[in-house]
Design a protein around this motif. Structure first.
Motif, PDB file in Angstrom:
ATOM      1  N   ILE A 268      57.215  20.451 133.398  1.00  0.00           N
ATOM      2  CA  ILE A 268      56.222  19.293 132.590  1.00  0.00           C
ATOM      3  C   ILE A 268      55.355  18.928 133.379  1.00  0.00           C
ATOM      4  CG2 ILE A 268      55.937  16.416 132.869  1.00  0.00           C
ATOM      5  CD1 ILE A 268      58.460  16.024 131.312  1.00  0.00           C
ATOM      6  N   ALA A 269      55.436  20.269 135.226  1.00  0.00           N
ATOM      7  CA  ALA A 269      54.661  20.087 135.996  1.00  0.00           C
ATOM      8  C   ALA A 269      53.724  21.149 135.269  1.00  0.00           C
ATOM      9  CB  ALA A 269      55.300  20.435 137.471  1.00  0.00           C
ATOM     10  N   SER A 270      54.019  22.217 134.488  1.00  0.00           N
ATOM     11  CA  SER A 270      53.408  23.425 134.569  1.00  0.00           C
ATOM     12  C   SER A 270      51.938  22.955 133.514  1.00  0.00           C
ATOM     13  CB  SER A 270      54.366  24.220 133.329  1.00  0.00           C
ATOM     14  OG  SER A 270      54.847  23.902 132.285  1.00  0.00           O
ATOM     15  N   LEU A 271      52.291  21.847 133.584  1.00  0.00           N
ATOM     16  CA  LEU A 271      51.121  21.157 132.062  1.00  0.00           C
ATOM     17  C   LEU A 271      50.144  20.535 132.531  1.00  0.00           C
ATOM     18  CD1 LEU A 271      53.864  21.116 128.730  1.00  0.00           C
ATOM     19  CD2 LEU A 271      52.769  22.748 129.407  1.00  0.00           C
ATOM     20  N   GLN A 272      50.110  20.235 133.958  1.00  0.00           N
ATOM     21  CA  GLN A 272      50.022  18.965 134.536  1.00  0.00           C
ATOM     22  C   GLN A 272      48.630  19.692 134.921  1.00  0.00           C
ATOM     23  OE1 GLN A 272      51.006  17.349 137.918  1.00  0.00           O
ATOM     24  NE2 GLN A 272      50.222  15.037 137.662  1.00  0.00           N
ATOM     25  N   LEU A 273      47.117  18.846 134.758  1.00  0.00           N
ATOM     26  CA  LEU A 273      45.545  19.524 134.794  1.00  0.00           C
ATOM     27  C   LEU A 273      45.655  19.251 136.749  1.00  0.00           C
ATOM     28  CD1 LEU A 273      43.773  16.750 131.781  1.00  0.00           C
ATOM     29  CD2 LEU A 273      45.617  19.786 131.933  1.00  0.00           C
ATOM     30  N   ASP A 274      44.841  20.046 137.132  1.00  0.00           N
ATOM     31  CA  ASP A 274      45.423  20.227 138.598  1.00  0.00           C
ATOM     32  C   ASP A 274      43.501  20.562 139.319  1.00  0.00           C
ATOM     33  OD1 ASP A 274      44.249  23.036 137.671  1.00  0.00           O
ATOM     34  OD2 ASP A 274      46.443  23.167 138.611  1.00  0.00           O
ATOM     35  N   CYS A 275      43.467  21.162 140.760  1.00  0.00           N
ATOM     36  CA  CYS A 275      41.908  21.369 140.562  1.00  0.00           C
ATOM     37  C   CYS A 275      41.635  22.090 139.753  1.00  0.00           C
ATOM     38  CB  CYS A 275      41.659  21.635 141.782  1.00  0.00           C
ATOM     39  SG  CYS A 275      42.610  20.293 143.265  1.00  0.00           S
ATOM     40  N   GLY A 276      41.638  22.412 138.707  1.00  0.00           N
ATOM     41  CA  GLY A 276      40.386  23.732 138.371  1.00  0.00           C
ATOM     42  C   GLY A 276      40.373  23.242 136.780  1.00  0.00           C
ATOM     43  N   PHE A 277      40.962  21.637 136.744  1.00  0.00           N
ATOM     44  CA  PHE A 277      40.003  20.933 135.416  1.00  0.00           C
ATOM     45  C   PHE A 277      39.217  19.470 135.944  1.00  0.00           C
ATOM     46  CE2 PHE A 277      44.121  22.687 134.056  1.00  0.00           C
ATOM     47  CZ  PHE A 277      43.706  23.181 132.800  1.00  0.00           C
ATOM     48  N   ALA A 278      38.637  19.381 135.198  1.00  0.00           N
ATOM     49  CA  ALA A 278      37.347  18.121 135.502  1.00  0.00           C
ATOM     50  C   ALA A 278      38.328  17.038 136.215  1.00  0.00           C
ATOM     51  CB  ALA A 278      36.874  17.815 133.758  1.00  0.00           C
ATOM     52  N   THR A 279      37.112  16.622 137.249  1.00  0.00           N
ATOM     53  CA  THR A 279      38.148  15.315 137.457  1.00  0.00           C
ATOM     54  C   THR A 279      38.560  14.775 137.051  1.00  0.00           C
ATOM     55  OG1 THR A 279      36.383  15.901 139.380  1.00  0.00           O
ATOM     56  CG2 THR A 279      36.945  14.001 139.222  1.00  0.00           C
ATOM     57  N   ALA A 280      37.739  13.495 136.559  1.00  0.00           N
ATOM     58  CA  ALA A 280      38.421  12.391 134.887  1.00  0.00           C
ATOM     59  C   ALA A 280      39.641  13.160 134.822  1.00  0.00           C
ATOM     60  CB  ALA A 280      37.421  12.339 134.254  1.00  0.00           C
ATOM     61  N   LEU A 281      40.242  14.638 134.363  1.00  0.00           N
ATOM     62  CA  LEU A 281      41.532  15.065 133.739  1.00  0.00           C
ATOM     63  C   LEU A 281      42.254  14.646 134.943  1.00  0.00           C
ATOM     64  CD1 LEU A 281      39.817  16.750 130.962  1.00  0.00           C
ATOM     65  CD2 LEU A 281      39.942  15.394 130.801  1.00  0.00           C
ATOM     66  N   ARG A 282      42.681  15.440 135.645  1.00  0.00           N
ATOM     67  CA  ARG A 282      42.857  15.120 137.397  1.00  0.00           C
ATOM     68  C   ARG A 282      44.342  14.866 137.661  1.00  0.00           C
ATOM     69  NH1 ARG A 282      38.230  17.665 141.250  1.00  0.00           N
ATOM     70  NH2 ARG A 282      37.865  19.115 140.308  1.00  0.00           N
ATOM     71  N   GLY A 283      45.665  15.221 137.053  1.00  0.00           N
ATOM     72  CA  GLY A 283      47.061  14.477 137.249  1.00  0.00           C
ATOM     73  C   GLY A 283      47.744  14.589 135.790  1.00  0.00           C
ATOM     74  N   GLY A 284      46.036  14.924 134.781  1.00  0.00           N
ATOM     75  CA  GLY A 284      47.074  14.040 133.668  1.00  0.00           C
ATOM     76  C   GLY A 284      47.688  15.142 132.883  1.00  0.00           C
ATOM     77  N   ILE A 285      48.370  14.912 131.937  1.00  0.00           N
ATOM     78  CA  ILE A 285      50.047  16.402 131.410  1.00  0.00           C
ATOM     79  C   ILE A 285      49.610  16.696 130.345  1.00  0.00           C
ATOM     80  CG2 ILE A 285      51.808  16.659 131.068  1.00  0.00           C
ATOM     81  CD1 ILE A 285      52.835  14.535 133.239  1.00  0.00           C
ATOM     82  N   ALA A 286      48.475  18.149 130.104  1.00  0.00           N
ATOM     83  CA  ALA A 286      48.615  18.494 128.625  1.00  0.00           C
ATOM     84  C   ALA A 286      49.839  18.236 127.719  1.00  0.00           C
ATOM     85  CB  ALA A 286      47.949  19.685 128.432  1.00  0.00           C
ATOM     86  N   PHE A 287      49.763  17.542 126.599  1.00  0.00           N
ATOM     87  CA  PHE A 287      50.469  17.899 125.330  1.00  0.00           C
ATOM     88  C   PHE A 287      51.752  19.833 125.427  1.00  0.00           C
ATOM     89  CE2 PHE A 287      51.934  18.124 120.798  1.00  0.00           C
ATOM     90  CZ  PHE A 287      53.884  17.511 120.444  1.00  0.00           C
ATOM     91  N   THR A 288      50.781  20.787 125.528  1.00  0.00           N
ATOM     92  CA  THR A 288      50.658  21.418 125.324  1.00  0.00           C
ATOM     93  C   THR A 288      50.464  22.618 126.007  1.00  0.00           C
ATOM     94  OG1 THR A 288      50.172  22.142 123.159  1.00  0.00           O
ATOM     95  CG2 THR A 288      52.424  21.181 122.757  1.00  0.00           C
ATOM     96  N   ALA A 289      50.957  23.901 125.698  1.00  0.00           N
ATOM     97  CA  ALA A 289      50.491  25.011 127.123  1.00  0.00           C
ATOM     98  C   ALA A 289      48.752  25.140 126.419  1.00  0.00           C
ATOM     99  CB  ALA A 289      51.376  26.318 127.270  1.00  0.00           C
ATOM    100  N   ALA A 290      48.485  25.278 124.807  1.00  0.00           N
ATOM    101  CA  ALA A 290      47.546  25.463 124.371  1.00  0.00           C
ATOM    102  C   ALA A 290      46.622  24.238 124.218  1.00  0.00           C
ATOM    103  CB  ALA A 290      47.830  25.248 123.042  1.00  0.00           C
ATOM    104  N   ASP A 291      47.520  22.984 124.761  1.00  0.00           N
ATOM    105  CA  ASP A 291      46.109  22.110 124.488  1.00  0.00           C
ATOM    106  C   ASP A 291      46.144  22.277 126.223  1.00  0.00           C
ATOM    107  OD1 ASP A 291      46.474  21.472 122.109  1.00  0.00           O
ATOM    108  OD2 ASP A 291      47.638  19.274 122.196  1.00  0.00           O
ATOM    109  N   ARG A 292      47.015  22.242 127.534  1.00  0.00           N
ATOM    110  CA  ARG A 292      46.154  23.282 128.730  1.00  0.00           C
ATOM    111  C   ARG A 292      45.105  23.291 128.065  1.00  0.00           C
ATOM    112  NH1 ARG A 292      47.283  25.195 133.700  1.00  0.00           N
ATOM    113  NH2 ARG A 292      47.448  23.784 135.786  1.00  0.00           N
TER     114      ARG A 292
END
Length: 424
Positions: A268-292
């Motif tokens: 699950i943590a591997s799909l989490q959106l970190d500091c490399g993502f847009a501010t509004a997305l950070r902390g969210g969890i993508a459905f799949t690696a492709a979505d991430r």
């Protein structure tokens, strides 16, 4: 992303709190204005599991209380004594109410427990009462194994006991390999185990029978044997995804399988959106690696964002190491943390050949800011009555609300989702 699974669950909860606040305290179905009660309840359970965001959880619970029938079904004006009611969603709502410390016998002006008990058939199945049938299912009963498990957990948490018939009916859905099938209407077809159905059923069995009962052990072993090396699980569409990993993590937490839980949390943590993502997305969890990957390069991609909004709530409870048996908002902090990322300054040569840089990121625990417009009672087991099973795995406290999932009218997409056996 730095931190323990608990810390990461807090960041995911921050994403949930921000997106709920930006959407009038609830979620809708993708690309529609129809209230998605199931995902909204999962969001509250995610906040409760992470132990943060109580202010938002309370606000969302209030929304749910005002929209009970929008999710579980409307009373029939021609037959008010027999309201249209969907079993799985009603069970999830009761779980949410109890988790939030509310009273499920007086929530939104209704006795949800009595309404749920009214759905138990002679066979022990919790069945839908619906007018929205089709040629393949004229009764309009789309209840499934996930719903049966949710209803067993709900009755257990609300009353501390479960009718024997309902328990037996759930056990009847266990295949010889230990897993559980998803569809209840397949008595004369081969029993094919499903990861999502097994994860929900395993939690119910822990509450009904305990961790060491043979049926519980078999269900958990089946689930563990289908966990991939990456910690994830394949769904029916052949995808390693956050939702299935999230509910499996809940089952492992309930059953005390620490190693498997840790693996699921890492996935699950591997799909989490970190500091490399847009501010509004950070902390969210993508459905799949492709979505991430998609959200990193195109953060406003509608489909991937919609899936993240639906994946994050269920994944957050699993990431937090919680389960449907015990999740509670008691003791949660008022606000949810947000991941604060500082840009890395340019390196400056020193008088030697070494260079120094400032740490790339840090965290804070301030209240989550709204998302920009682009993201748009413990029961006594001995009190069980004859014919009921004591429910030992639940914190049977009061109840409060959580939400809903079926709309009223027969929206095709929603009925289709129900027919496909998606989570209530």
């Amino acid at each position: 992303m730095p931190g323990t699974p608990s810390t990461k669950a807090g960041y995911a909860a921050g994403f949930i709190a921000r997106t709920l606040a930006a959407r009038a305290d609830h979620y809708n179905y993708p690309a529609s204005t129809y209230f998605d009660g199931g995902n909204t309840i999962d969001a509250v359970l995610g906040l409760d599991g992470a132990g943060v965001g109580l202010t938002q959880a309370d606000a969302t619970t209030s929304y749910l209380a005002a929209h009970v029938n929008d999710y579980v079904g409307y009373p029939d004006p021609a037959n008010p004594s027999s309201p249209e009611t969907y079993a799985g969603p009603l069970g999830k709502l009761v779980i949410g109410v109890v988790a939030q410390g509310g009273d499920p016998t007086a929530f939104g002006g209704q006795d949800l427990v009595a309404r749920l008990q009214g759905l138990i058939t002679a066979s022990g199945r919790f069945s839908d009462k619906s007018n929205f049938g089709d040629p393949s299912n004229p009764t309009g009963d789309y209840s499934n194994t996930i719903g049966q498990a949710l209803d067993v957990i709900a009755i257990g948490r609300a009353t501390s006991s479960v009718p024997q018939a309902a328990s037996n009916y759930l056990l009847d859905q266990q295949c010889t390999d230990g897993g559980f099938r998803g569809n209840l209407d397949v008595a004369n077809t081969p029993c094919t185990s499903d990861a999502d159905a097994t994860a929900f059923a395993a939690q119910a069995l822990v509450g009904l029978l305990g961790e060491t009962d043979p049926a519980t052990v078999k269900a958990l072993q089946w689930l563990a044997s289908h966990q991939a090396a990456n910690g994830g699980f394949l769904n029916q569409d052949g995808q390693y995804n956050a939702n299935t990993a999230g509910v499996a993590a809940q089952a492992f937490a309930a059953g005390g399988l620490a190693v498997q839980l840790a693996r699921a949390q890492a996935f699950i943590a591997s799909l989490q959106l970190d500091c490399g993502f847009a501010t509004a997305l950070r902390g969210g969890i993508a459905f799949t690696a492709a979505d991430r990957a998609t959200l990193k390069t195109a953060p406003t991609t509608t489909a991937a964002l919609d899936r993240a909004l639906r994946a994050t709530p269920q994944a957050t409870l699993g990431l937090a190491g919680g389960s449907l048996l015990t999740v509670t908002g008691e003791g949660a902090t008022a606000t949810a943390p947000t991941l604060s990322c500082r840009p890395t300054p340019p390196t400056t040569p020193s008088t030697t050949t070494t260079t120094t840089t400032r740490p790339a990121s840090s965290t804070s625990t301030t209240a989550a800011a709204p998302v920009p417009a682009d993201l748009g009672a413990s029961g006594d087991p001995g009190s069980a009555t004859p014919g009921n099973l004591a429910f030992t795995g639940a914190d049977v406290a009061a109840a409060t609300l959580l939400g809903a999932m079926l709309l009223v009218a027969g929206v095709g997409a929603i009925l289709l989702a129900r027919r496909k056996g998606e989570h209530a």
